[in-house]
Structures are given as C-alpha cells and as structure tokens.
Design a protein around this motif. Structure first.
Motif, PDB file in Angstrom:
ATOM      1  N   GLN A   1       0.847  -1.183   0.000  1.00  0.00           N
ATOM      2  CA  GLN A   1       0.000   0.000   0.000  1.00  0.00           C
ATOM      3  C   GLN A   1       0.887   1.239   0.000  1.00  0.00           C
ATOM      4  OE1 GLN A   1      -3.420   0.220  -0.061  1.00  0.00           O
ATOM      5  NE2 GLN A   1      -3.208   2.442  -0.171  1.00  0.00           N
ATOM      6  N   TRP A   2       0.713   2.114  -0.991  1.00  0.00           N
ATOM      7  CA  TRP A   2       1.519   3.321  -1.102  1.00  0.00           C
ATOM      8  C   TRP A   2       0.667   4.544  -0.785  1.00  0.00           C
ATOM      9  CZ3 TRP A   2       6.475   4.340  -3.942  1.00  0.00           C
ATOM     10  CH2 TRP A   2       7.313   3.219  -3.904  1.00  0.00           C
ATOM     11  N   LEU A   3       1.348   5.657  -0.628  1.00  0.00           N
ATOM     12  CA  LEU A   3       0.651   6.909  -0.380  1.00  0.00           C
ATOM     13  C   LEU A   3      -0.385   7.174  -1.470  1.00  0.00           C
ATOM     14  CD1 LEU A   3       3.564   9.257   0.763  1.00  0.00           C
ATOM     15  CD2 LEU A   3       1.635   8.494   2.153  1.00  0.00           C
ATOM     16  N   GLU A   4      -1.501   7.717  -1.047  1.00  0.00           N
ATOM     17  CA  GLU A   4      -2.576   8.045  -1.980  1.00  0.00           C
ATOM     18  C   GLU A   4      -3.022   9.488  -1.761  1.00  0.00           C
ATOM     19  OE1 GLU A   4      -5.576   5.083  -1.223  1.00  0.00           O
ATOM     20  OE2 GLU A   4      -4.607   3.634  -2.576  1.00  0.00           O
ATOM     21  N   PRO A   5      -3.688  10.073  -2.770  1.00  0.00           N
ATOM     22  CA  PRO A   5      -4.089   9.472  -4.033  1.00  0.00           C
ATOM     23  C   PRO A   5      -2.924   9.346  -5.006  1.00  0.00           C
ATOM     24  CG  PRO A   5      -4.726  11.775  -3.993  1.00  0.00           C
ATOM     25  CD  PRO A   5      -4.160  11.475  -2.633  1.00  0.00           C
ATOM     26  N   ALA A   6      -3.036   8.387  -5.907  1.00  0.00           N
ATOM     27  CA  ALA A   6      -2.016   8.187  -6.925  1.00  0.00           C
ATOM     28  C   ALA A   6      -2.191   9.214  -8.039  1.00  0.00           C
ATOM     29  CB  ALA A   6      -2.113   6.776  -7.493  1.00  0.00           C
ATOM     30  N   THR A   7      -1.080   9.650  -8.603  1.00  0.00           N
ATOM     31  CA  THR A   7      -1.144  10.646  -9.673  1.00  0.00           C
ATOM     32  C   THR A   7      -1.929  10.132 -10.868  1.00  0.00           C
ATOM     33  OG1 THR A   7       0.941  11.648  -8.960  1.00  0.00           O
ATOM     34  CG2 THR A   7       0.269  12.063 -11.231  1.00  0.00           C
ATOM     35  N   ASP A   8      -1.738   8.873 -11.240  1.00  0.00           N
ATOM     36  CA  ASP A   8      -2.480   8.375 -12.404  1.00  0.00           C
ATOM     37  C   ASP A   8      -3.987   8.369 -12.143  1.00  0.00           C
ATOM     38  OD1 ASP A   8      -2.329   6.279 -10.585  1.00  0.00           O
ATOM     39  OD2 ASP A   8      -1.655   4.784 -12.039  1.00  0.00           O
ATOM     40  N   ALA A   9      -4.404   8.053 -10.907  1.00  0.00           N
ATOM     41  CA  ALA A   9      -5.830   8.081 -10.578  1.00  0.00           C
ATOM     42  C   ALA A   9      -6.377   9.508 -10.651  1.00  0.00           C
ATOM     43  CB  ALA A   9      -6.061   7.497  -9.188  1.00  0.00           C
ATOM     44  N   GLU A  10      -5.592  10.474 -10.204  1.00  0.00           N
ATOM     45  CA  GLU A  10      -6.028  11.865 -10.257  1.00  0.00           C
ATOM     46  C   GLU A  10      -6.119  12.371 -11.694  1.00  0.00           C
ATOM     47  OE1 GLU A  10      -7.212  13.976  -8.054  1.00  0.00           O
ATOM     48  OE2 GLU A  10      -7.146  12.452  -6.489  1.00  0.00           O
TER      49      GLU A  10
END
Length: 345
Positions: free
Chosen positions: A239-248
């Motif tokens: 689990q990485w920091l969110e939100p992910a840039t690609d999701a945004e």
C-alpha cells in the motif's frame, strides 16, 4: 576557511548496460527494502533482474541514460559560484546513493581537497529516511572507512525554504500563464510516493510535502485555485501513499479539467519527470479525456533556488546543530523519524 559542500542525490544509470546494477544498488538499500541483510541481497538481485528490461525501456526514451548526474553537476557548479559571490571559499562535490559517484569515491575527492569543514546538503527538500536519511548513513559509513575526520555540518531539510518556494512559485505562474482561455484547470502537485508503512512508522515525508504545497499556495496567493496533492512512481504490491497521480489524472479527465502538473519533491529532471510525467502520464491524460496537460519544470538551476541553497549552506557553517528551513526541528512530535529527532521546536 575551505569548505566542501557535498550534494546528496539518488543517482541514475549512465548507460543501458548499467541499469540492472543501478537497480541492484537501489534495492539493496535497507531504507528501500527493509529486510534482513541475508534476505535483502538476493531479493534485490531478483527485483533488479526482473525490472531491468522495463527500466531500460524507460531510459531508452531519454537517450539511454539518466540525465541526473548532468543536472546535479550543473546545480553544483551554480551553487559553487553563488557561494563564491558571497565570499565563501567552497567547492561542491556530489555523492549519489545508487550510482556513481557514490559516497566512498566522493570521500576520497573531499580528502584530496583538504577542507576545514564539510557541509552535507541533500537535494531532497523534504526529509525521508528513504532518501536523505539513507544518504546520510552511507556518507557516515564512507567517511569512517576513508578517514575523513574534519568537522561536518548538515542541512536536514527545507520543505518551505524561501529560495525553493520562490523558484516553484515562478515556475508555477509561468505554467499557469499557458492555460487555454475558457477551460477549467486543476493543479496537481505530484510527489514521489512511499509505502504507507514507512509513513505510518513516523517518517515525516508526507507531512513535509504538504507543507511545501501550503507554502507554494500562500506565495502564489490564489485562494480559488483548484488543486490536489498526489503521489507517483509506485513500485510493488505494498500500500503506497494516496491518491495516486495516475488516478487523479483519470479523475480530471472524467471532470473535463485541464491539468497543470507540478513536481514538488524533485528538484532535477530525470526519468520520473521526463518519462513518467512527460510521456506516460501525458499519454494517460489524453486517453482519459484531459483537454490540456501542462507540466511545470523542476527548480533545476533557477537563480532563486540556488541562492536559497547557498543561504542554507552558509547558515549551516555556523550552526551548532543540523539546520532546517525553520528554527531547529520543524516536524511535529509524533513524527518520530524526523531527521533531527527530539521534540518539536
């Protein structure tokens, strides 16, 4: 007094042939892959072997090598000149964490210079155990091996350093001036991600990234700016920091928003800006229906950024303790892996 200023950065492969070894060095770092040494080394070799073809394809997009050493060298030269203008007898050196020149080599170069004082300066504005902390540990170990016993001073972090923020403000405003009329935009402040467990363990990186963005917004003074923070460069199943840039980016496309994408944790152009942001995410934005995609440059050799680094170096030379962009420790007390330790100042 002769001062040696050592700039820390990650490093990058200088040829396609060196990509696998670079990855092996990277994942052999206990700050990156926190496993017992007997297990970490074979796992690092396995990851490097598996990821090398993908990474080689990335570096092939930008000429077959990382530009990071060239970028860092330009910053080192500009900093040396800025210090000279202030009357400091200083020479700059570069110590990379995962590729040449690494700390052992740089220690030998510093020894040959025979300085009276060494100032350690991370090119990571926000402190993390995985970046500045790891580089500092590698330097300490190399200094002991090499017999570099002269006094050391240290710049810990500068997430809202005046020169850094002034440079980012100018770069952001330049990008905003290129917006198309009549189109609604969102500013996406993108930072390199970290595993969530690193942050949950008290690493201050995310908190400092948020403070950087706060400082940019205050400096810009546009209260109605549509903005978000996101994290890029996820690797592996954790689990990485969110939100992910690609999701945004996909979200912006769904909303019909143009994007101004600003890296806030990188101060140099390299694969994660030139390939990930400029090529992969620009392609994703087009596929997601983002009507316009503008990428903000990194601080690089911006005069304001370099002058800010020079100010930090000179402040460090006379400080009794490692310095930050504030008054001593800047991190909240609950962030126990702050680069300075102790209680909040």
């Amino acid at each position: 007094m002769k001062i040696a200023v050592v700039l820390f950065n990650l490093g990058g492969p200088d040829s396609l042939e060196s990509v696998e070894l670079f990855l092996r060095n990277l994942f052999s770092d206990p700050a990156i892959l926190p496993l017992p040494e007997w297990l970490r080394r074979p796992v690092a070799w396995m990851i490097a072997k598996r990821r090398a073809p993908v990474a080689q394809a990335i570096y092939r997009e930008i000429g077959g090598r990382s530009p990071l050493l060239q970028e860092t060298s330009a910053q080192a030269t500009a900093l040396e000149q800025a210090l000279a203008r202030r009357g400091a007898a200083a020479r700059t050196f570069i110590a990379m964490r995962a590729w040449k020149p690494m700390s052992d080599e740089t220690v030998r170069s510093v020894l040959a210079y025979e300085p009276a004082l060494v100032v350690l300066l991370p090119l990571y504005p926000q402190y993390s155990t995985a970046t500045s902390g790891s580089s500092l540990l590698a330097w300490q170990q190399a200094s002991r091996r090499g017999g570099l016993a002269v006094p050391h001073k240290r710049v810990c972090c500068y997430p809202w350093g005046s020169g850094f923020i002034a440079a980012l403000k100018e770069l952001l405003e330049d990008a905003l001036s290129r917006r198309k009329p009549g189109l609604s935009y969102r500013v996406l402040f993108s930072a390199h991600g970290l595993p969530q467990r690193t942050i949950s363990g008290g690493d201050p990186y995310q908190w400092q990234v948020e403070r950087t963005v706060d400082a940019i917004l205050r400096s810009h003074g546009a209260g109605d700016l549509d903005w978000r923070i996101s994290y890029q460069s996820r690797v592996g199943p954790l689990q990485w920091l969110e939100p992910a840039t690609d999701a945004e980016i996909r979200q912006a496309g769904a909303e019909g928003k143009g994007l101004v994408v600003m890296p806030v944790a990188f101060v140099s152009e390299h694969s994660e800006t030139l390939v990930e942001l400029d090529i992969e995410y620009a392609r994703l934005a087009k596929e997601a229906g983002v009507p316009d995609y503008i990428r903000v440059a990194t601080a690089g050799t911006s005069e304001r950024f370099i002058d800010g680094l020079a100010d930090l170096v000179l402040k460090a030379t006379t400080a009794a303790e490692p310095i930050t962009c504030g008054n001593g420790r800047i991190c909240p007390e609950h962030l126990g892996r702050c680069g300075l330790g102790g209680a909040q100042a």
